[in-house]
Design a protein around this motif. Structure first.
Motif, short mmCIF file in Angstrom:
data_model
loop_
_atom_site.label_atom_id
_atom_site.label_comp_id
_atom_site.label_asym_id
_atom_site.label_seq_id
_atom_site.Cartn_x
_atom_site.Cartn_y
_atom_site.Cartn_z
N THR A 149 0.82 -1.22 0.00
CA THR A 149 0.00 0.00 0.00
C THR A 149 0.85 1.26 0.00
O THR A 149 0.55 2.22 -0.71
CB THR A 149 -0.91 0.02 1.25
N TYR A 150 1.90 1.28 0.83
CA TYR A 150 2.67 2.51 1.01
C TYR A 150 3.94 2.56 0.16
O TYR A 150 4.89 3.24 0.51
CB TYR A 150 2.94 2.74 2.50
N THR A 151 3.95 1.80 -0.95
CA THR A 151 5.07 1.85 -1.89
C THR A 151 4.52 2.26 -3.26
O THR A 151 3.46 1.78 -3.68
CB THR A 151 5.77 0.47 -1.98
N ARG A 186 -4.97 9.12 2.47
CA ARG A 186 -4.35 8.08 1.66
C ARG A 186 -4.65 6.69 2.24
O ARG A 186 -5.01 5.77 1.53
CB ARG A 186 -2.83 8.28 1.63
N SER A 187 -4.54 6.60 3.56
CA SER A 187 -4.75 5.31 4.21
C SER A 187 -6.20 4.85 4.06
O SER A 187 -6.47 3.68 3.79
CB SER A 187 -4.37 5.43 5.68
N ARG A 188 -7.15 5.78 4.19
CA ARG A 188 -8.57 5.43 4.04
C ARG A 188 -8.85 4.94 2.63
O ARG A 188 -9.51 3.94 2.43
CB ARG A 188 -9.43 6.66 4.34
N GLY A 211 -7.44 0.79 4.38
CA GLY A 211 -6.91 0.48 5.72
C GLY A 211 -7.86 0.91 6.82
O GLY A 211 -8.68 1.81 6.63
N THR A 212 -7.77 0.24 7.98
CA THR A 212 -8.65 0.59 9.09
C THR A 212 -7.89 1.40 10.15
O THR A 212 -8.50 1.95 11.05
CB THR A 212 -9.20 -0.67 9.78
N GLY A 213 -6.57 1.44 10.06
CA GLY A 213 -5.79 2.15 11.08
C GLY A 213 -5.60 1.30 12.33
O GLY A 213 -5.08 1.76 13.35
N LEU A 214 -6.02 0.04 12.28
CA LEU A 214 -5.91 -0.84 13.45
C LEU A 214 -4.87 -1.94 13.23
O LEU A 214 -4.46 -2.61 14.19
CB LEU A 214 -7.26 -1.48 13.78
N GLY A 215 -4.44 -2.11 11.97
CA GLY A 215 -3.56 -3.22 11.62
C GLY A 215 -2.32 -3.33 12.49
O GLY A 215 -2.04 -4.39 13.06
N LEU A 216 -1.57 -2.24 12.62
CA LEU A 216 -0.31 -2.32 13.35
C LEU A 216 -0.53 -2.45 14.86
O LEU A 216 0.31 -3.03 15.55
CB LEU A 216 0.58 -1.11 13.04
N ALA A 217 -1.65 -1.92 15.36
CA ALA A 217 -1.96 -2.10 16.79
C ALA A 217 -2.16 -3.60 17.06
O ALA A 217 -1.66 -4.16 18.05
CB ALA A 217 -3.20 -1.31 17.17
P1 ADP Z 1 -3.74 1.37 8.03
O1 ADP Z 1 -4.93 0.51 8.00
O2 ADP Z 1 -4.04 2.84 7.97
O3 ADP Z 1 -2.66 0.96 7.06
P2 ADP Z 1 -1.96 0.42 10.14
O4 ADP Z 1 -2.19 0.33 11.60
O5 ADP Z 1 -1.64 -0.83 9.41
O6 ADP Z 1 -3.21 1.17 9.54
O7 ADP Z 1 -0.77 1.46 9.90
C1 ADP Z 1 -0.80 2.73 10.55
C2 ADP Z 1 -0.14 3.80 9.68
O8 ADP Z 1 1.27 3.57 9.60
C3 ADP Z 1 -0.61 3.83 8.24
O9 ADP Z 1 -1.79 4.60 8.09
C4 ADP Z 1 0.57 4.46 7.53
O10 ADP Z 1 0.50 5.87 7.66
C5 ADP Z 1 1.77 3.97 8.34
N1 ADP Z 1 2.45 2.82 7.70
C6 ADP Z 1 2.27 1.50 7.98
N2 ADP Z 1 3.08 0.72 7.23
C7 ADP Z 1 3.81 1.56 6.45
C8 ADP Z 1 4.83 1.37 5.45
N3 ADP Z 1 5.26 0.16 5.11
N4 ADP Z 1 5.34 2.49 4.87
C9 ADP Z 1 4.91 3.73 5.21
N5 ADP Z 1 3.95 3.97 6.13
C10 ADP Z 1 3.40 2.90 6.76
#
Ligand code: ADP
Length: 260
Positions: free
Chosen positions: A164-166, A213-215, A219-225
């Motif tokens: 997504t972020y590339t 951009r994330s929306r 993305g839900t914004g919860l993935g990394l949590a």
């Molecule tokens: P989302 O669903 O928005 O991707 P995540 O919890 O997975 O939520 O990630 C939180 C935020 O961290 C993302 O919205 C993005 O801004 C940033 N992020 C996560 N992974 C990357 C990545 N590989 N490169 C750049 N930014 C990233």
């Protein structure tokens, strides 16, 4: 008496107590604020797709359905927004279970390399659409002890985010490296990167560097949590290295053996 301390020792003890109470209140207030922010965020995140589904349905009922092209466009939006709602609800349920430690890990031998291959196949369409190269390098067996479904969930989140972020034409390298009793799993991308100030915040619930951009990327914004909690449940550690405009690397340190 002249020269006696202004505050008696008994009074000092009492004041110490008071200071501690203040600290407690600050912490309680912070937690209460976090809870309020979370509820506000959830409400906002749920409201947005529902409003959109209602709006487009109403327009269709008002006559837009007669135009085939318009109908298909609106139905596609309704479908996408419903999917968004579904993943949000799934992530929220998951996070709440994980945070309350109401979930049990199903400990087994997990081959990180084989799981990575499955995920690369699963996400290859999305990567191909953006012309992104996905590759894997392995040193050592890459076998750890963990819950295969949860580890798969961690990997999907990291690799999916990397795509997504590339930007178009970038590359993503997954490394699996074994050093004595540890196995390192990293996902490195050549994407947009994350600034130093934002790195510690990306694991917060609903935190996004670029909200729009994330929306748009679903993305839900919860993935990394969720990822952070799952890594910790496996007694692992996750670190992020990143440079804006250059790329990001998420690395997890897993224990090879932890079952007694
Ligand atoms: P989302 O669903 O928005 O991707 P995540 O919890 O997975 O939520 O990630 C939180 C935020 O961290 C993302 O919205 C993005 O801004 C940033 N992020 C996560 N992974 C990357 C990545 N590989 N490169 C750049 N930014 C990233």
């Amino acid at each position: 008496v002249y020269g006696a301390p202004i505050i008696s020792s008994g009074e000092k003890e009492r004041l110490k107590g008071i200071v501690l109470v203040f600290h407690d209140i600050t912490e309680l207030k912070r937690l209460e604020q976090m809870r309020k922010d979370f509820v506000a965020n959830v409400s906002h995140e749920l409201k947005t797709p529902v409003t959109s589904v209602k709006g487009f349905t109403e327009t269709l009922l008002d006559g837009a359905a007669e135009d085939e092209a318009l109908r298909n466009r609106f139905l596609k939006i309704i479908w996408d927004e419903s999917e968004r709602l579904q993943s949000l609800i799934q992530d929220l349920l998951d996070l709440s279970k994980i945070e309350q430690s109401k979930f049990q890990l199903n400990w087994q031998r997990v081959d990180l390399s084989m799981l990575t291959d499955d995920i690369i196949v699963m996400l290859s369409n999305k990567a191909e659409e953006k012309g992104i190269m996905l590759s894997k390098t392995k040193e050592g067996s890459g076998v750890i002890e963990g819950d295969p479904l949860r580890i798969k969930q961690i990997m999907i989140n990291l690799i999916n985010n990397a795509i997504t972020y590339t930007q178009k034409g970038g590359r993503i390298d997954v490394f699996i490296q074994e050093y004595s009793d540890k196995v390192y799993f990293s996902v490195k991308d050549t994407g947009i990167g994350i600034s130093k100030e934002e790195i510690p915040r990306v694991f917060e619930r609903f935190y996004r560097v670029d909200r729009a951009r994330s929306r748009n990327s679903g993305g839900t914004g919860l993935g990394l949590a969720i990822v952070k909690h799952l890594v910790e449940a496996h007694n692992g550690e996750i670190v992020v290295e990143s440079e804006v405009g250059k790329g990001t690397a998420f690395t997890i340190k897993f224990n090879k053996n932890q079952l007694k």
